[in-house]
Scaffold this active site. Sequence first.
Site, short mmCIF file in Angstrom:
data_model
loop_
_atom_site.label_atom_id
_atom_site.label_comp_id
_atom_site.label_asym_id
_atom_site.label_seq_id
_atom_site.Cartn_x
_atom_site.Cartn_y
_atom_site.Cartn_z
N GLY A 53 24.81 53.62 109.09
CA GLY A 53 24.49 54.59 110.14
C GLY A 53 23.71 55.77 109.63
O GLY A 53 24.21 56.91 109.69
N GLY A 54 22.49 55.53 109.12
CA GLY A 54 21.69 56.62 108.59
C GLY A 54 22.31 57.13 107.31
O GLY A 54 22.31 56.43 106.30
N ARG A 202 15.90 44.92 104.85
CA ARG A 202 17.05 44.82 105.78
C ARG A 202 17.00 43.48 106.50
O ARG A 202 18.04 42.87 106.76
CB ARG A 202 17.01 45.95 106.81
CG ARG A 202 16.99 47.33 106.25
CD ARG A 202 18.40 47.77 105.88
NE ARG A 202 18.39 49.20 105.64
CZ ARG A 202 19.27 50.06 106.13
NH1 ARG A 202 20.27 49.64 106.85
NH2 ARG A 202 19.19 51.34 105.86
N GLN A 264 18.98 49.38 118.46
CA GLN A 264 19.98 50.00 117.57
C GLN A 264 19.32 50.52 116.30
O GLN A 264 19.83 50.31 115.20
CB GLN A 264 21.11 49.04 117.25
CG GLN A 264 22.34 49.33 118.11
CD GLN A 264 23.60 48.72 117.58
OE1 GLN A 264 24.20 49.20 116.61
NE2 GLN A 264 24.03 47.65 118.20
N SER A 266 18.43 53.82 113.96
CA SER A 266 19.28 55.02 113.77
C SER A 266 18.63 56.24 114.41
O SER A 266 18.35 57.25 113.76
CB SER A 266 19.49 55.27 112.27
OG SER A 266 20.65 54.62 111.85
N HIS A 268 19.90 58.39 116.28
CA HIS A 268 20.74 59.59 116.37
C HIS A 268 20.30 60.64 115.37
O HIS A 268 20.61 61.81 115.51
CB HIS A 268 22.21 59.22 116.13
CG HIS A 268 22.50 58.84 114.71
ND1 HIS A 268 22.27 57.58 114.22
CD2 HIS A 268 22.96 59.56 113.66
CE1 HIS A 268 22.59 57.53 112.93
NE2 HIS A 268 23.01 58.73 112.57
N CYS A 412 39.34 41.94 116.33
CA CYS A 412 39.41 41.42 117.69
C CYS A 412 39.78 42.56 118.62
O CYS A 412 40.15 43.64 118.17
CB CYS A 412 40.31 40.21 117.81
SG CYS A 412 42.03 40.55 118.00
P1 NAD Z 1 21.38 51.92 109.77
O1 NAD Z 1 20.83 53.24 109.41
O2 NAD Z 1 22.16 51.13 108.79
O3 NAD Z 1 20.21 50.99 110.31
C1 NAD Z 1 19.19 51.42 111.18
C2 NAD Z 1 17.99 50.50 111.00
O4 NAD Z 1 16.96 50.86 111.91
C3 NAD Z 1 17.40 50.58 109.60
O5 NAD Z 1 17.39 49.30 109.04
C4 NAD Z 1 16.01 51.15 109.82
O6 NAD Z 1 15.06 50.64 108.91
C5 NAD Z 1 15.71 50.71 111.24
N1 NAD Z 1 14.74 51.55 111.95
C6 NAD Z 1 14.72 52.90 112.03
N2 NAD Z 1 13.71 53.32 112.81
C7 NAD Z 1 13.08 52.20 113.24
C8 NAD Z 1 11.98 51.98 114.10
N3 NAD Z 1 11.34 52.99 114.70
N4 NAD Z 1 11.60 50.70 114.34
C9 NAD Z 1 12.24 49.65 113.76
N5 NAD Z 1 13.29 49.82 112.93
C10 NAD Z 1 13.71 51.07 112.68
O7 NAD Z 1 22.24 52.17 111.09
P2 NAD Z 1 23.30 51.21 111.82
O8 NAD Z 1 24.61 51.35 111.16
O9 NAD Z 1 22.74 49.86 112.00
O10 NAD Z 1 23.40 51.94 113.23
C11 NAD Z 1 22.28 51.92 114.12
C12 NAD Z 1 22.46 52.91 115.24
O11 NAD Z 1 23.49 52.47 116.13
C13 NAD Z 1 22.88 54.29 114.77
O12 NAD Z 1 22.28 55.29 115.56
C14 NAD Z 1 24.33 54.27 114.95
O13 NAD Z 1 24.86 55.55 115.04
C15 NAD Z 1 24.46 53.49 116.24
N6 NAD Z 1 25.79 52.88 116.33
C16 NAD Z 1 26.07 52.08 117.33
C17 NAD Z 1 27.34 51.52 117.42
C18 NAD Z 1 27.70 50.63 118.51
O14 NAD Z 1 28.83 50.34 118.72
N7 NAD Z 1 26.75 50.14 119.22
C19 NAD Z 1 28.30 51.77 116.48
C20 NAD Z 1 27.97 52.56 115.45
C21 NAD Z 1 26.72 53.08 115.37
#
Ligand code: NAD
Length: 568
Positions: A53-54, A202, A264, A266, A268, A412
């Site tokens: 998550g970033g 990734r 999804q 990052s 945020h 689960c």
């Molecule tokens: P992470 O930082 O591990 O992965 C984010 C990925 O997005 C990276 O691989 C990055 O290279 C890629 N990326 C960034 N900008 C991009 C762009 N413009 N185009 C294409 N790829 C791009 O983060 P994560 O743990 O996978 O989380 C992703 C997001 O989802 C975060 O904002 C996190 O807070 C949120 N999140 C969602 C849930 C959920 O339940 N849905 C849970 C936790 C986190």
Amino acid sequence: RGTPSEQWQEYRGAPTGTDLECAGWRQEAALRMLNNNLDPEVGEDPENLVVYGGSGRAARSWDAYDAILDELRELDDDETLLVQSGKPVGRFRTHEMAPRVLIANSNLVGKWDDWEHFHELEAEGKIMYGQMTAGSWAYIGTQGIIQGTFETLAELARQHFDGDLSGKITVTAGLGGMGGAQPLAVTMNEGVCIAAEVDEERIDRRIETGYCMEKTDDIDEALERAREAAAANEPYSVGVHVNAADLLEGLLEREFVPDVITDQTSAHDVLDGYYPSGYTVEEADELREDDPEKYREESVETMERHVDGILELQERGAIAFEYGNNIRGQVQDAFGRDDAFDFPGFVPAYIRPQFCRGKGPFRWVALSGDPDDIYRTDEAVLELFPEKEHLRRWIDLAQERVQFQGLPSRVCWLGYSTEGEGDGELTERARFALRINELVADGEISAPVVVTRDHLDAGSVASPFRETEDMRDGTDAVADWPILNALVNCAAGADIVSVHDGGGVGIGNSLHANNHVVLDGTELAAKKARRVFTTDPGMGVVRHADAGYEDALDEASESNVAVPMRDE
Ligand code: NAD
């Protein structure tokens, strides 16, 4: 943050087996879970203490990591260690039923609760971004989110299609720690997934671990393969090595409209999470170092194009939803674009009815390191809930397709419900935990099991852009609930309890709490499990009952949850 600690170099993951480094299993569990977060197979960038998550970290610095381990090795069965933003700051004599570790990460007082202030303090080494399960030592790799993503898409398929995603194409972006679960969750629902990701490594990681099938950097090639698979009703996933905004504009130019569009990345975190278009990852990383202001500007400009792409695809017929990364909020903040919220978040759209019943992602980890222990828990969950057909499908699919990362674990969704066979007073989660505790006591499971969960759960989060978006009574931003969740779980005897700011939607946008209970086969563990797995899902029921949700009020009546003043 210093160079990676020598002991981390030696561990490179959680210790396993039944020999203890600490005075008891509760402290040992904390030590193993922290190291599991930083296992190179589990965390995204452990050399920088980043879990997912970033910039979500497990400890503030390598010195702090070493100090936490030292403290845990010293900690008695009636002591409690305090961790403030990834650094151990105190240790007190409490009592056996009290938590062994209490954690607070990234919290700031309201008026100062923003990224600017956070980043200043972070640069001075005074605070750490704990994300959700990173700083609370409950992350278990991409396997942790997979069921949530699977459930969300299954609910979407129930609402909009014929119950699964076969023949349907989902377009998304971001194949990081959490987002990497998307292609597998789509194919587990029989669908086709096209996922944009700027960082080729990734994509490779997701392919190696079986989460994604193929990769390409050619949009036409991705589309052709996806269309063929959809026409044949075959599950298929492809990671496309492009920026998400460029992918969506490319699809619009080609007049292609997917069935589902989400994201999804990052988003945020404008600076440390999202990548602006027009740069390779290396070039963007340099720009971040050299000119963070320019990075921020270009990052939000790309986000606006990304959101415009989602809105246009929605307009043309795709089902759109935001997947909890606050990309809508970022575009609203930067450009005053209220229309960014013209597509819904995933919680009100697909998850809230489950939260009303205290249902959420509940996970457990085998401290032995032995996969057979998890297979035994799989059997136990199916024996306990034979009527849950959906759960059986999930466990079968997980056994077949989800690889373990680090300590073997399972997720689960279970809730509060006290219905069903057995002791009518026990919630679903408590029945499960007590059964596992018995199996540990009987030696059928070879070492203790830790039960924990995502912070994203029924009654543990205040997050107006995600878990509490569009609450029926307008209480989206009321943050008393996660604090009550942490307090009641301490009172009930959880072994680790944490409260964080930030998480998936960024600093100032959410408060959330988590807990761990260590099932070591003892009577003490049974007492803790019975209480915590009542209070914790119970918070989901009372929070939603208070907001006036019928499902929650029904659950309270059916399961005898006390809701004072419910008829007001
Ligand atoms: P992470 O930082 O591990 O992965 C984010 C990925 O997005 C990276 O691989 C990055 O290279 C890629 N990326 C960034 N900008 C991009 C762009 N413009 N185009 C294409 N790829 C791009 O983060 P994560 O743990 O996978 O989380 C992703 C997001 O989802 C975060 O904002 C996190 O807070 C949120 N999140 C969602 C849930 C959920 O339940 N849905 C849970 C936790 C986190």
